[in-house]
Design an enzyme around this catalytic site. Structure first.
Site, PDB file in Angstrom:
ATOM      1  N   SER A 213      20.504 -33.176 -20.522  1.00 36.60           N
ATOM      2  CA  SER A 213      19.696 -32.690 -19.459  1.00 36.60           C
ATOM      3  C   SER A 213      20.955 -31.851 -18.683  1.00 36.60           C
ATOM      4  CB  SER A 213      19.380 -33.891 -18.750  1.00 36.60           C
ATOM      5  OG  SER A 213      20.387 -34.720 -17.984  1.00 36.60           O
ATOM      6  N   GLY A 215      20.290 -30.496 -15.419  1.00 37.86           N
ATOM      7  CA  GLY A 215      19.948 -30.475 -14.131  1.00 37.86           C
ATOM      8  C   GLY A 215      18.827 -29.599 -13.692  1.00 37.86           C
ATOM      9  N   GLY A 218      17.013 -27.749 -16.561  1.00 29.23           N
ATOM     10  CA  GLY A 218      16.165 -28.277 -17.683  1.00 29.23           C
ATOM     11  C   GLY A 218      16.981 -29.102 -18.537  1.00 29.23           C
ATOM     12  N   ASP A 245      16.693 -40.540 -14.681  1.00 33.73           N
ATOM     13  CA  ASP A 245      16.422 -41.521 -14.762  1.00 33.73           C
ATOM     14  C   ASP A 245      14.699 -41.608 -14.983  1.00 33.73           C
ATOM     15  OD1 ASP A 245      18.857 -42.872 -14.405  1.00 33.73           O
ATOM     16  OD2 ASP A 245      18.551 -42.961 -12.261  1.00 33.73           O
TER      17      ASP A 245
END
Ligand SMILES: Nc1ncnc2c1ncn2[C@@H]1O[C@H](COP(=O)(O)OP(=O)(O)OP(=O)(O)O)[C@@H](O)[C@H]1O
Ligand SMILES: [Mg+2]
Length: 301
Positions: A213, A215, A218, A245
């Site tokens: 990931s 941030g 994407g 999460d």
């Protein structure tokens, strides 16, 4: 049902002050206290998604009791093992100019017998689950290869595993072949070598599928021998803590049965973006998710 493992939960205490100054005494304007830890965030989002969820892990003392009570109250079924030492706290001081200053306690020391007790309990929880999520830090005393052990036990029951961890707990679990790993860019960086990207490094080390990931940018995914770049056409303003999460929660739901990765990735990025719009971790804004869904671009690369 999805079983989420949270080995090192916490009571998260947030103090709001006007301006944080080291060495000074502060008037606390507002205090918030809630159960925290990555596994608890994932479990809360799964519950919000309408997925039945069991949370297992290690708790101790009065803080442990508070966590168990809070989970029951919000609809997450607790199946926690009690240990002798007291569950940790995290303390966050929020002020206007500096934002959030975080203090993380390491967690209670866990004995060898307590760990074996947990592993035995985990086996029965996993056996009754459709997928298992392993996420977050390990308290002192839990073996560094804990996630390798738990992945092996889940696989012995035929249950797929999503692992979201970093450092040695992540690296040592990869040979056990978790079905999906989801580190962020920073956590994945050590897996890049001279000629291989972090995504390739994770697969080479044993992950069956991997997502890194990025941030607000994407994610990159290597799933079912395909590669995707997924991103939102919008940078959501808010609190990005816990967005990973929320992403993990949707991915875990998508692993049940035969995964439809393109759909799952689109939904995961919409929900993770919508989690940024909520000031605390463990929840997403459903209206924002509806708005973001058509703005997600899924590109095979
Ligand atoms: N500002 C943002 N705007 C839109 N989407 C975001 C933003 N920040 C994060 N996301 C979404 O959330 C996902 C996870 O974010 P990130 O890579 O920061 O996870 P993380 O570092 O694991 O977070 P945490 O561990 O705190 O939950 C990203 O892949 C992206 O889809
Ligand atoms: Mg994360």
């Amino acid at each position: 049902v999805i079983a989420v493992v949270c080995l090192n939960p916490a009571i998260d205490v947030t103090f709001q002050v006007d301006r944080l100054r080291p060495g000074a005494s502060h008037r606390v304007r507002h205090t918030i206290q809630r159960a925290g830890g990555k596994g608890i965030n994932v479990a809360r989002v799964l519950h919000q998604l309408g997925v039945p969820v069991v949370l297992t892990g290690l708790v101790g003392g009065r803080r442990g009791e508070a966590i168990t009570a809070e989970l029951s109250a919000v609809g997450v079924t607790p199946q926690l093992i009690e240990v002798a030492a007291e569950t940790r706290r995290t303390v966050t001081v929020v002020d206007g100019p500096a934002g959030a200053t975080v203090f993380n306690e390491p967690g209670p020391p866990i004995g060898t017998v307590e760990w074996s007790h947990f592993v035995a309990a985990f086996e029965s929880v996993a056996a009754a689950a459709d997928a298992v999520v392993l996420t977050g830090s390990l308290p002192p005393g839990v073996p560094p290869d804990a996630y390798a052990q738990l992945t092996g036990r889940a696989h012995a029951c035929g249950v797929p595993v999503l692992l979201d961890a970093e450092g040695i707990p992540l690296r040592s679990a990869l040979p056990a072949r978790p079905d999906l790993v989801k580190p962020n860019e920073h956590e994945a960086a050590p897996f890049a070598t001279g000629y291989a990207t972090a995504l390739d490094g994770l697969l080479e080390a044993g992950a069956r599928n991997a997502i890194v990931s990025l941030g607000a940018d994407g994610l990159l995914a290597a799933v079912d021998d395909r590669r995707y770049r997924v991103r939102l056409d919008e940078d959501v303003a808010g609190n990005p803590t816990g967005a990973g999460d929320a992403l993990a929660a949707v991915l875990a739901r998508g692993m049940i049965g035969t995964p439809e990765w393109e759909l799952t990735l689109r939904e995961a990025v919409a929900v993770a973006g919508a989690a940024v719009a909520v000031p605390h971790a463990g929840e997403y804004d459903a209206d924002t998710a509806d708005r973001l869904r058509p703005l997600v671009r899924v590109q095979e690369v």
